[in-house]
Design an enzyme around this catalytic site. Structure first.
Site, PDB file in Angstrom:
ATOM      1  N   ASN A  15       0.845  -1.238   0.191  1.00 53.42           N
ATOM      2  CA  ASN A  15      -0.079   0.079  -0.065  1.00 53.42           C
ATOM      3  C   ASN A  15       0.792   1.240  -0.043  1.00 53.42           C
ATOM      4  O   ASN A  15       1.754   1.670   0.921  1.00 53.42           O
ATOM      5  CB  ASN A  15      -0.893   0.084   1.088  1.00 53.42           C
ATOM      6  CG  ASN A  15      -1.965   1.213   1.395  1.00 53.42           C
ATOM      7  OD1 ASN A  15      -1.373   2.136   0.963  1.00 53.42           O
ATOM      8  ND2 ASN A  15      -2.821   0.880   1.547  1.00 53.42           N
ATOM      9  N   HIS A  18       0.866   6.206   1.570  1.00 61.66           N
ATOM     10  CA  HIS A  18       1.807   7.178   2.461  1.00 61.66           C
ATOM     11  C   HIS A  18       2.932   7.721   1.597  1.00 61.66           C
ATOM     12  O   HIS A  18       3.545   8.758   2.030  1.00 61.66           O
ATOM     13  CB  HIS A  18       2.172   6.915   3.805  1.00 61.66           C
ATOM     14  CG  HIS A  18       0.765   6.452   4.586  1.00 61.66           C
ATOM     15  ND1 HIS A  18      -0.040   7.347   4.847  1.00 61.66           N
ATOM     16  CD2 HIS A  18       0.599   5.281   5.179  1.00 61.66           C
ATOM     17  CE1 HIS A  18      -0.905   6.617   5.463  1.00 61.66           C
ATOM     18  NE2 HIS A  18      -0.726   5.344   5.629  1.00 61.66           N
ATOM     19  N   HIS A  51      -5.833   3.400  -1.655  1.00 66.56           N
ATOM     20  CA  HIS A  51      -6.897   3.585  -1.058  1.00 66.56           C
ATOM     21  C   HIS A  51      -7.401   5.321  -1.612  1.00 66.56           C
ATOM     22  O   HIS A  51      -6.666   6.140  -1.281  1.00 66.56           O
ATOM     23  CB  HIS A  51      -7.065   3.800   0.302  1.00 66.56           C
ATOM     24  CG  HIS A  51      -8.301   3.996   0.952  1.00 66.56           C
ATOM     25  ND1 HIS A  51      -8.629   3.709   2.171  1.00 66.56           N
ATOM     26  CD2 HIS A  51      -9.506   4.437   0.326  1.00 66.56           C
ATOM     27  CE1 HIS A  51      -9.909   4.169   2.502  1.00 66.56           C
ATOM     28  NE2 HIS A  51     -10.481   4.306   1.517  1.00 66.56           N
ATOM     29  N   ARG A  53      -9.579   7.895  -1.094  1.00 69.30           N
ATOM     30  CA  ARG A  53     -10.301   8.277   0.115  1.00 69.30           C
ATOM     31  C   ARG A  53     -11.418   9.380  -0.720  1.00 69.30           C
ATOM     32  O   ARG A  53     -10.973  10.137  -1.514  1.00 69.30           O
ATOM     33  CB  ARG A  53      -9.658   8.536   1.056  1.00 69.30           C
ATOM     34  CG  ARG A  53      -9.126   7.632   1.826  1.00 69.30           C
ATOM     35  CD  ARG A  53      -8.327   8.095   3.169  1.00 69.30           C
ATOM     36  NE  ARG A  53      -9.412   8.260   4.130  1.00 69.30           N
ATOM     37  CZ  ARG A  53      -9.661   7.276   4.921  1.00 69.30           C
ATOM     38  NH1 ARG A  53      -8.849   6.399   5.362  1.00 69.30           N
ATOM     39  NH2 ARG A  53     -10.724   7.527   6.172  1.00 69.30           N
ATOM     40  N   ARG A  57      -7.235  12.799   0.687  1.00 70.13           N
ATOM     41  CA  ARG A  57      -6.318  13.130   1.641  1.00 70.13           C
ATOM     42  C   ARG A  57      -4.644  12.625   1.294  1.00 70.13           C
ATOM     43  O   ARG A  57      -3.704  13.402   1.428  1.00 70.13           O
ATOM     44  CB  ARG A  57      -6.188  12.876   2.955  1.00 70.13           C
ATOM     45  CG  ARG A  57      -6.263  11.351   3.317  1.00 70.13           C
ATOM     46  CD  ARG A  57      -6.255  10.758   4.814  1.00 70.13           C
ATOM     47  NE  ARG A  57      -7.664  11.312   5.071  1.00 70.13           N
ATOM     48  CZ  ARG A  57      -7.828  10.674   6.417  1.00 70.13           C
ATOM     49  NH1 ARG A  57      -7.345   9.940   7.063  1.00 70.13           N
ATOM     50  NH2 ARG A  57      -9.096  10.944   6.883  1.00 70.13           N
ATOM     51  N   GLU A  78      -8.571   0.215  -3.016  1.00 70.41           N
ATOM     52  CA  GLU A  78      -9.578   0.172  -1.795  1.00 70.41           C
ATOM     53  C   GLU A  78     -10.559   1.483  -2.097  1.00 70.41           C
ATOM     54  O   GLU A  78      -9.986   2.459  -2.276  1.00 70.41           O
ATOM     55  CB  GLU A  78      -8.991   0.408  -0.623  1.00 70.41           C
ATOM     56  CG  GLU A  78      -7.756  -0.579  -0.152  1.00 70.41           C
ATOM     57  CD  GLU A  78      -6.906  -0.368   1.102  1.00 70.41           C
ATOM     58  OE1 GLU A  78      -7.157   0.866   1.690  1.00 70.41           O
ATOM     59  OE2 GLU A  78      -5.937  -1.154   1.281  1.00 70.41           O
ATOM     60  N   THR A 109      -8.254   3.522   8.131  1.00 69.15           N
ATOM     61  CA  THR A 109      -9.418   2.662   8.318  1.00 69.15           C
ATOM     62  C   THR A 109      -9.562   1.938   9.556  1.00 69.15           C
ATOM     63  O   THR A 109      -8.834   1.389  10.053  1.00 69.15           O
ATOM     64  CB  THR A 109      -9.365   1.673   7.351  1.00 69.15           C
ATOM     65  OG1 THR A 109      -8.994   2.249   5.877  1.00 69.15           O
ATOM     66  CG2 THR A 109     -10.498   1.012   6.877  1.00 69.15           C
ATOM     67  N   GLU A 159     -10.682  -9.578   3.143  1.00 70.01           N
ATOM     68  CA  GLU A 159      -9.364  -9.122   3.624  1.00 70.01           C
ATOM     69  C   GLU A 159      -9.628  -9.020   5.183  1.00 70.01           C
ATOM     70  O   GLU A 159     -10.641  -8.244   5.573  1.00 70.01           O
ATOM     71  CB  GLU A 159      -8.751  -7.835   3.039  1.00 70.01           C
ATOM     72  CG  GLU A 159      -7.732  -7.574   3.846  1.00 70.01           C
ATOM     73  CD  GLU A 159      -7.083  -6.220   3.121  1.00 70.01           C
ATOM     74  OE1 GLU A 159      -7.032  -6.109   1.720  1.00 70.01           O
ATOM     75  OE2 GLU A 159      -6.268  -5.522   3.610  1.00 70.01           O
ATOM     76  N   HIS A 198      -3.582  -4.568   7.658  1.00 69.35           N
ATOM     77  CA  HIS A 198      -3.743  -3.480   8.464  1.00 69.35           C
ATOM     78  C   HIS A 198      -2.744  -3.574   9.756  1.00 69.35           C
ATOM     79  O   HIS A 198      -2.907  -4.704  10.591  1.00 69.35           O
ATOM     80  CB  HIS A 198      -5.126  -3.052   9.061  1.00 69.35           C
ATOM     81  CG  HIS A 198      -5.433  -1.699   9.206  1.00 69.35           C
ATOM     82  ND1 HIS A 198      -4.914  -0.901  10.269  1.00 69.35           N
ATOM     83  CD2 HIS A 198      -5.974  -0.718   8.506  1.00 69.35           C
ATOM     84  CE1 HIS A 198      -5.152   0.248  10.291  1.00 69.35           C
ATOM     85  NE2 HIS A 198      -5.635   0.482   8.839  1.00 69.35           N
TER      86      HIS A 198
END
Ligand code: PXP
Length: 249
Positions: A15, A18, A51, A53, A57, A78, A109, A159, A198
């Site tokens: 992922n 970031h 993801h 969102r 963000r 996602e 999340t 998941e 996660h």
């Protein structure tokens, strides 16, 4: 039902949200998200997870289209079960679409989908995505009660949310891990393909990767954090090594 061979490989989706978080912090063009995706791909990850969102963000719409167009590995997108996000996903056409709960005020999340209370909405989104050929995964708590609703929703993949396990300590962590094992075995017996993610990091991933029926882990924050010191290629390779070692011992 899917058959799992002994010592079957486990896949890693990195992922890279970031990387975009850092870029958005200053509104610069760097760090380049595509470069990160290429390096992760080259390091051997099987999927790029992002993801999009509602509040944009970190990942932006253009990132999703760019990665889709330029990366060779699977895209795991996602998304929340909203009309806007489902329409974007259908337009982009990732191989995998992971439906997640989303609250504007959360840091990341929090918790899995409410597949019981939000059954109709999740089922509708799952159908729309599946009709476009997207393999739908539902991000849920390791709960048998929730897994029992997955086949009725029509999603082939789940998941399991590993956040509670990752944050727990000692005996509590052991109990959370047991819930993940039980949920994995139960879902697998229903013919559901099981992924997890996660909060997984370089110290707590090994035993999750060792669960024989586990097929894929999606890991972000720990890999991107380590990348600051060792680079994203090495950080990705080290996680792959941990997962493969867990599988082969
Ligand atoms: N899987 C899902 C469904 C997520 O929402 C996230 C966080 O975006 C992850 C995996 C990765 O979590 P982490 O960044 O804690 O590794």
């Amino acid at each position: 039902m899917e058959t799992i061979e002994e010592n079957s490989p486990i896949e890693l989706g990195v992922n890279i949200d970031h990387v975009a978080t850092l870029r958005q912090a200053r509104g610069t063009a760097y760090p380049d998200l595509l470069e990160a995706a290429f390096l992760v791909e080259e390091a051997g990850a099987q999927a790029i997870t992002i993801h999009l969102r509602e509040d944009r963000r970190h990942i932006q719409d253009q990132d999703v289209y760019d990665i889709r167009k330029q990366c060779k590995v699977r895209m795991n997108l996602e998304l929340a079960a909203t009309t806007e996000m489902v329409n974007i996903a259908c337009d982009v056409g990732p191989e995998d679409g992971c439906i997640v709960p989303e609250k504007r005020e959360e840091l990341t999340t929090e918790g899995g989908l409410d597949v019981i209370g939000q059954f109709d909405r999740i089922k509708k989104s799952t159908k729309q995505l599946s009709d476009e050929g997207i393999r739908v995964s539902l991000f849920i708590e390791p709960s048998i009660e929730h897994i029992k609703r997955v086949n009725d929703i029509g999603a082939p993949v789940i998941e399991l949310h590993t956040g509670t396990y990752a944050n727990a300590k000692g005996d509590e962590q052991k109990r959370e891990f047991d819930r993940i094992v039980e949920a994995t075995e139960f879902a697998h017996a229903q013919g559901i393909h099981v992924n997890a993610g996660h909060g997984l990091d370089y110290s707590n991933t090994s035993i999750v990767a060792a669960i024989p029926e586990m097929r894929e882990l999606n890991i972000g924050h720990s890999i991107i954090s380590r990348a600051i010191f060792v680079g994203i290629s090495r950080a990705t390779r080290q996680m792959i090594e941990i997962m493969n070692d867990a599988r082969n011992t």
